[in-house]
Design a protein around this motif. Structure first.
Motif, PDB file in Angstrom:
ATOM      1  N   ARG A   1       2.354   1.967  -3.413  1.00 43.71           N
ATOM      2  CA  ARG A   1       1.387   2.620  -4.314  1.00 43.71           C
ATOM      3  C   ARG A   1       1.277   4.117  -3.997  1.00 43.71           C
ATOM      4  O   ARG A   1       1.141   4.942  -4.908  1.00 43.71           O
ATOM      5  CB  ARG A   1       0.028   1.939  -4.194  1.00 43.71           C
ATOM      6  CG  ARG A   1      -0.004   0.534  -4.779  1.00 43.71           C
ATOM      7  CD  ARG A   1      -1.432   0.022  -4.921  1.00 43.71           C
ATOM      8  NE  ARG A   1      -2.075  -0.190  -3.632  1.00 43.71           N
ATOM      9  CZ  ARG A   1      -2.024  -1.329  -2.957  1.00 43.71           C
ATOM     10  NH1 ARG A   1      -1.353  -2.358  -3.449  1.00 43.71           N
ATOM     11  NH2 ARG A   1      -2.641  -1.460  -1.796  1.00 43.71           N
TER      12      ARG A   1
ATOM     13  N   LYS B   1       0.831  -1.207   0.000  1.00 42.13           N
ATOM     14  CA  LYS B   1       0.000   0.000   0.000  1.00 42.13           C
ATOM     15  C   LYS B   1       0.865   1.256   0.000  1.00 42.13           C
ATOM     16  O   LYS B   1       0.584   2.220  -0.724  1.00 42.13           O
ATOM     17  CB  LYS B   1      -0.929  -0.019   1.219  1.00 42.13           C
ATOM     18  CG  LYS B   1      -1.856   1.191   1.314  1.00 42.13           C
ATOM     19  CD  LYS B   1      -2.736   1.092   2.549  1.00 42.13           C
ATOM     20  CE  LYS B   1      -3.641   2.325   2.675  1.00 42.13           C
ATOM     21  NZ  LYS B   1      -4.476   2.257   3.899  1.00 42.13           N
TER      22      LYS B   1
ATOM     23  N   GLU C   1       4.259   5.763  -5.520  1.00 47.47           N
ATOM     24  CA  GLU C   1       4.120   5.878  -6.975  1.00 47.47           C
ATOM     25  C   GLU C   1       3.233   7.067  -7.348  1.00 47.47           C
ATOM     26  O   GLU C   1       3.510   7.791  -8.311  1.00 47.47           O
ATOM     27  CB  GLU C   1       3.547   4.581  -7.544  1.00 47.47           C
ATOM     28  CG  GLU C   1       4.521   3.427  -7.529  1.00 47.47           C
ATOM     29  CD  GLU C   1       3.886   2.131  -7.973  1.00 47.47           C
ATOM     30  OE1 GLU C   1       4.625   1.161  -8.187  1.00 47.47           O
ATOM     31  OE2 GLU C   1       2.636   2.084  -8.098  1.00 47.47           O
TER      32      GLU C   1
END
Length: 1146
Positions: free
Chosen positions: A434, A431, A437
């Motif tokens: 992400r 998580k 990112e």
């Protein structure tokens, strides 16, 4: 070359010329010319090459005529001459492209586009036999030159009825192309031309992306019907329609084809055998661009007429205002209203650097550091003195649930592995990755792509407007616009300072970041002009000493520099100044380095200091480090380097590292629990011990030899009410209470026998030791192992292969002795299935039946050659194996391509240093002699000359004739002479092989013979074999045979025996084109399908052995991928079953 001997086209001056000619033969289709004309013109049109009148005018200067007062454009004569020369070269390039389009199968059918092609052929106009044969020949050329490089093919012929070759499109391969060629040869004339029925059938094939329609007569349906149906079927579908008329004399048919192509946005090609020129949409596009270029040359001559010195002058009225004032093109996205007012946006949150952002969103801040997670269950090894034992005892770990793990400070801790916690932790890591990112994506768009994140409250922007930036002033203005619109509205105050040789500040001091001030700043930016060099030091001092003169009274102050090159001053000077200016204050210098395109130079202007982009980046990094700032480097391709992004990427790598360590812990625990040793000292019921019994029976280890102390302890543990006996005296051990006494030694009678048995065992028993201690309750004794026996790993690890990059001149047999799958230790059964993986059932006497081992339900099973085996391999190992096998396959295919290129395609590889080449020039070789002479030329230059091989040539038919009487060195002169001698070959007579071999064997120092022939000798084959065997007893010479016949099986068998008997190799060039195609498809499409594409059956030794190894490797690769899928499904099922059991227990 002699003056008496004319050049016949076979002579070359460089060996590489012939080699390049042959190696590029297969690459012609794959070159840039394979692009459609529309795609090709995107790169070579006048507009894309900047060869329009407006580009020429932009190179001139506007002057005022002193007499008439009219503005004129002045251009240097050299510039105009150079421009005209470039335009002339482009016109020649267009002519070359047109000539290329009018050659080979492209002349007849045009250039076929798309990768999945449907071929629809009208056979209604094939009434006479010569026309039918000519059409079949042209279609075969189309298949061999263009369609063989497509991915899928579908063939259909039609007259009144339709006749498809296959039910659906087929993947292009050797067999499919063979069927297509056979289908072409079986085409027969038909009546009628029902094009509508053919379209109804072929347009149902949704896989196709290109449709080639070949018409020979006018279709039965009208254009309106055909066009309406085609438009309805192609609505929302990308299908390229290529309509062709083949030698059709009907004007109605040609008009129908052209109009149909126009309606469906396709292309057309009209071929006629009577005229040289074909009417083609591709050719017409090129002719239009060529006419445009010619018109441009005429307009230049008409516009620029009056000469003044070495300049050409034209009235500005002769050129449109739009051309005269055209802006320099830029690669950054330019807003539609570049000079319009700003569209100011207010940020919803305060920007932060990535370092500050990670203080609240980093792994450590979120308490997701691996050592934070493991700390509650981590125990340091302890050594303490135990009084009762009178010695120092080390703490031990429980093997079922604990692992030794290296801590961040280098120490080793005992970790209690809690699988649910680690699973949850890995989900949280994913998580966070992400989230990181998303942060990187946010930093890579809009103004942050150029400036990074502007975080300070008081900002001064330094803009480089040196003369070297003249070609990119639009970029700079656009960058400033984005910054003012998106990031400056929530700042306290700001200012902009432009610098070249001189300093140009927008305001004398910082002003509030209000909308009206931002608009004024933008209007000022639009008026900036580039001049001078990069006097960065003056601009920096102006900002520090004027704008930030009260820097000690304020917080959050930043300088943002936008530049394209290195400053005029030395790097160390600038670094020293910014370090002194920023030390002790909340002031930072950030650099935004903009790499300009190489072709966007500054019209030849040389800057005061020059440095490469890399050197410039290194210099600014040093300056930024001194100022505690951030470095941001971007260009046309995107962001090259950014400190903000680098910090985030580093945090992502840390998360990945933590996840890998978690996986290692879990995997190690699983492996250990599967191989946990038994505890020989587990107490009976009622006794509390440290070691807990496992549900699954662990492997038994041999009991260590007991001492008197251990015997006493074991007896007290097993029999609490034993009577006192003092026959054994132990000085170092005393019980904790009066009830605990020394047990009698007679209670253990098995040890001497066990010791005696052990004496006769040849295998050495594993060594282990235990620690004994008292428990808290009663007189119970606990034991734990301290040293465990080392287990033997039967299954082997996947090796990392190392393959040569350059090709070795050797036979495939020798090459595979070093690089075969077996030699590289990549055989899948040996790697994945050891002797312990066999599924076995044993008879249990108490149950009177065969029972499977317990691990049969733990590991997935697979049947290999009728034997059920357990897959005891990890997914990661399979991934490594697949990666290594694909690497090996890629190298094998490169070797095959090398063997099928150049002269090796026909002659194979010349291995020895002293050879003689024998060429059959009998009458049966007459059709092949031109090709053989060309290939011999290639052989001489590519292999003999390049590898410095001493050689001789000998031709044979009824008689023999040698080029020289002995072997000669391969020099330029001898190679020229050899090529000239080869060019005089003519075919006649019979095939006297024995006489030629006898003469060739008589040459001194010869090591090998290479004999090329197409048929069986005139004399007895057995006689030749016996005679050669007799001659080879005197000297060991290898004979390599080369077959030029595909049908004479008896002759080929003789050549194989001759090569095998003399230790040589047999070579046959049959299937070379299909082999090149198969190798190319494997390299481009991958190795997913084991059955397609496949190599043709090579009879030659070198290619045969290598293709067999490729087939073996592809088989192993397919099995490995199947095992990977099986393992993934097994893991998913096991996880589902565990979830189901847990829910059932709840």
């Amino acid at each position: 070359m002699s003056d008496l001997e004319p050049d016949n086209g076979l002579l070359v001056t460089h060996a590489n010329e012939i080699q390049d000619l042959l190696t590029t033969e297969m690459k012609k289709i794959l070159s840039k010319k394979v692009q459609s004309t529309e795609e090709w013109l995107r790169s070579y049109s006048l507009e894309s090459l900047q060869l329009t009148l407006e580009h020429l005018v932009n190179e001139g200067t506007i002057i005022l005529d002193s007499r008439s007062g009219v503005e004129e454009i002045e251009l240097a004569e050299e510039a105009v001459t150079s421009f005209e020369a470039r335009v002339s070269e482009v016109i020649e390039l267009y002519q070359q492209r047109i000539q290329w389009l009018l050659k080979d199968s492209r002349k007849v059918f045009g250039l076929v586009k798309g990768t999945k092609v449907g071929l629809v052929v009208d056979v209604s106009g094939l009434s006479d036999r010569p026309r039918l044969e000519g059409f079949q020949k042209d279609l075969l050329f189309l298949i061999d030159e263009q369609l063989c490089y497509k991915k899928q093919l579908y063939c259909l012929s039609f007259g009144t009825e339709i006749s498809p070759l296959w039910e659906s499109p087929r993947n292009v391969g050797v067999h499919v192309l063979g069927e297509a060629r056979q289908w072409v040869q079986q085409l027969a004339p038909a009546r009628g031309c029902n094009l509508l029925k053919a379209l109804k059938h072929v347009l149902t094939m949704k896989e196709l992306n290109s449709l080639v329609i070949i018409m020979q007569s006018c279709p039965d349906q009208s254009l309106e019907i055909l066009a309406d149906y085609a438009q309805q079927c192609m609505l929302g579908r990308k299908l390229l329609v290529h309509a062709v008329t083949y030698d059709c004399g009907s004007p109605a048919a040609i008009a129908t084809v052209k109009n149909l192509a126009e309606v469906v946005s396709g292309c057309y090609h009209c071929y006629t055998s009577k005229g040289e020129n074909s009417d083609s949409s591709d050719v017409n596009l090129l002719l239009q661009e060529s006419h445009k270029a010619k018109d441009l040359l005429r307009s230049i001559k008409q516009t620029f007429q009056r000469h003044v010195g070495v300049s050409l002058i034209s009235g500005i009225a002769d050129v449109s205002t739009e051309v005269a004032n055209a802006a320099i093109p830029c690669f950054l996205p330019k807003p539609p209203k570049h000079e319009g007012p700003l569209i100011i946006q207010t940020p919803h949150f305060l920007a932060r650097t990535s370092t500050d952002w990670l203080k609240t969103n980093g792994l450590k801040a979120r308490k997701l550091n691996l050592y934070q997670v493991l700390a509650p269950n981590a125990f340091s090894p302890v050594e303490e003195f135990v009084p009762i034992l009178q010695k120092t005892v080390s703490s031990t770990l429980h093997e079922a649930t604990m692992m030794q793990f290296e801590w961040h400070d280098g120490t080793v801790k005992n970790i209690h592995v809690d699988l649910p916690i680690l699973y949850k932790y890995q989900k949280l890591l994913a998580k966070m990755v992400r989230i990181y990112e998303k942060r990187i994506n946010w930093l890579s768009v809009a103004s942050r792509r150029i400036w990074g994140s502007v975080c300070e409250r008081r900002v001064v922007i330094l803009v480089d407007i040196s003369v070297t930036n003249s070609m990119c002033i639009i970029h700079i203005q656009h960058s400033l616009r984005l910054l003012l619109e998106e990031q400056m509205s929530n700042k306290d105050c700001f200012n902009i300072i432009a610098f070249g040789s001189h300093i140009v500040p927008w305001q004398l001091e910082l002003v509030p970041s209000q909308p009206e001030n931002l608009q004024k700043a933008w209007r000022w930016v639009l008026r900036l002009q580039c001049s001078g060099s990069r006097n960065f030091m003056s601009a920096l001092r102006r900002a520090v000493e004027v704008d930030f003169k009260e820097k000690d009274k304020h917080k959050s102050q930043g300088l943002y520099l936008l530049t394209t090159g290195i400053p005029d001053q030395e790097t160390h000077t600038v670094s020293a100044y910014v370090a002194e200016a920023c030390r002790g204050f909340d002031l930072h210098l950030h650099v935004c380095l903009f790499s300009v395109m190489e072709d966007a130079d500054s019209c030849g202007i040389i800057p005061a200091r020059y440095a490469t982009p890399t050197e410039t980046a290194i210099a600014f990094k040093e300056i930024v480090q001194a100022a505690n700032g951030r470095f941001h480097w971007f260009g046309e391709a995107g962001i090259f380097e950014s400190d903000d992004i680098t910090v985030i990427v580093s945090e992502m790598e840390k998360a990945k590292n933590y996840s890998q360590k978690c996986a290692f812990l879990v995997e190690s625990l699983k492996q250990r629990s599967g191989n946990q040793p038994a505890n020989s000292f587990i107490a009976e019921a009622g006794a509390t011990t440290v070691v807990t019994k496992e549900k699954r029976r662990p492997q038994k280890l041999p009991s260590p030899k007991p001492t008197a102390l251990s015997l006493a302890r074991m007896h007290i543990k097993d029999k609490h009410g034993a009577e006192k006996n003092t026959s054994i005296r132990v000085a170092a051990w005393r019980p904790t209470s009066a009830k605990a006494e020394i047990p009698p030694v007679q209670a253990i009678k098995q040890w001497p026998q066990a010791e005696k048995r052990r004496k006769y065992k040849p295998r050495k028993q594993p060594e282990c030791s235990v620690s004994v201690f008292y428990t808290d309750k009663g007189r119970n004794v606990g034991t734990v192992y301290r040293n465990y026996p080392k287990t033997v790993c039967i299954r082997k690890h996947v090796p990392s292969v190392r393959l040569p990059q350059k090709e070795e001149i050797c036979s495939s047999k020798e090459w595979l002795t070093k690089y075969s799958i077996k030699k590289l230790k990549l055989e899948l059964p040996r790697l994945m299935f050891g002797p312990g993986c066999t599924h076995q059932k044993k008879i249990v006497k108490s149950l009177h039946k065969k029972v499977s081992a317990k691990y049969c339900t733990i590991f997935p099973s697979v049947e290999i050659n009728g034997v059920v085996r357990h897959v005891q391999v990890q997914s990661k190992e399979l991934e490594i194996y697949i990666e290594q096998m694909e690497k090996v396959l890629l190298r094998y295919l490169q070797r095959i391509q090398w063997l099928l290129s150049g002269s090796r395609r026909l002659f194979g590889t010349i291995l020895e240093a002293n050879v003689c080449v024998l060429i059959d020039t009998s009458g049966s070789m007459d059709p092949y002699l031109p090709r053989i002479t060309k290939e011999l030329t290639s052989l001489i230059w590519e292999q003999l000359r390049k590898n410095e091989v001493r050689f001789n040539l000998l031709r044979f038919a009824e008689n023999t004739e040698s080029w020289r009487e002995h072997l000669v060195e391969a020099t330029d002169k001898t190679c020229h002479d050899a090529v000239q001698w080869v060019s005089k070959f003519h075919a006649h007579g019979n095939t006297h092989i024995l006489m030629a071999l006898q003469k060739a064997l008589s040459f001194q120092d010869v090591e090998a013979l290479y004999i090329l022939t197409d048929g069986k000798p005139d004399t007895s084959c057995n006689l030749i074999l016996k005679e050669i065997e007799r001659l080879r007893k005197q000297q060991d010479i290898k004979i390599h045979t080369i077959s030029f016949s595909y049908v004479d099986r008896e002759a080929n068998e003789f050549l194989k025996k001759l090569a095998s008997q003399t230790g040589g190799r047999y070579h046959c060039s049959f299937g070379d084109v299909d082999g090149q195609l198969a190798a190319h498809r494997m390299l481009t499409e991958g190795f997913d399908d084991e059955d397609d594409p496949v190599f043709p059956y090579f009879e030659g030794d070198d290619l045969k052995k290598l293709t067999e190894e490729v087939a073996k490797a592809r088989s192993f690769l397919k099995q490995a991928k199947s095992l990977r899928v099986l393992l993934q499904k097994w893991n998913i099922n096991q996880k589902d079953n565990s979830v189901f059991k847990n829910s059932a227990q709840d």
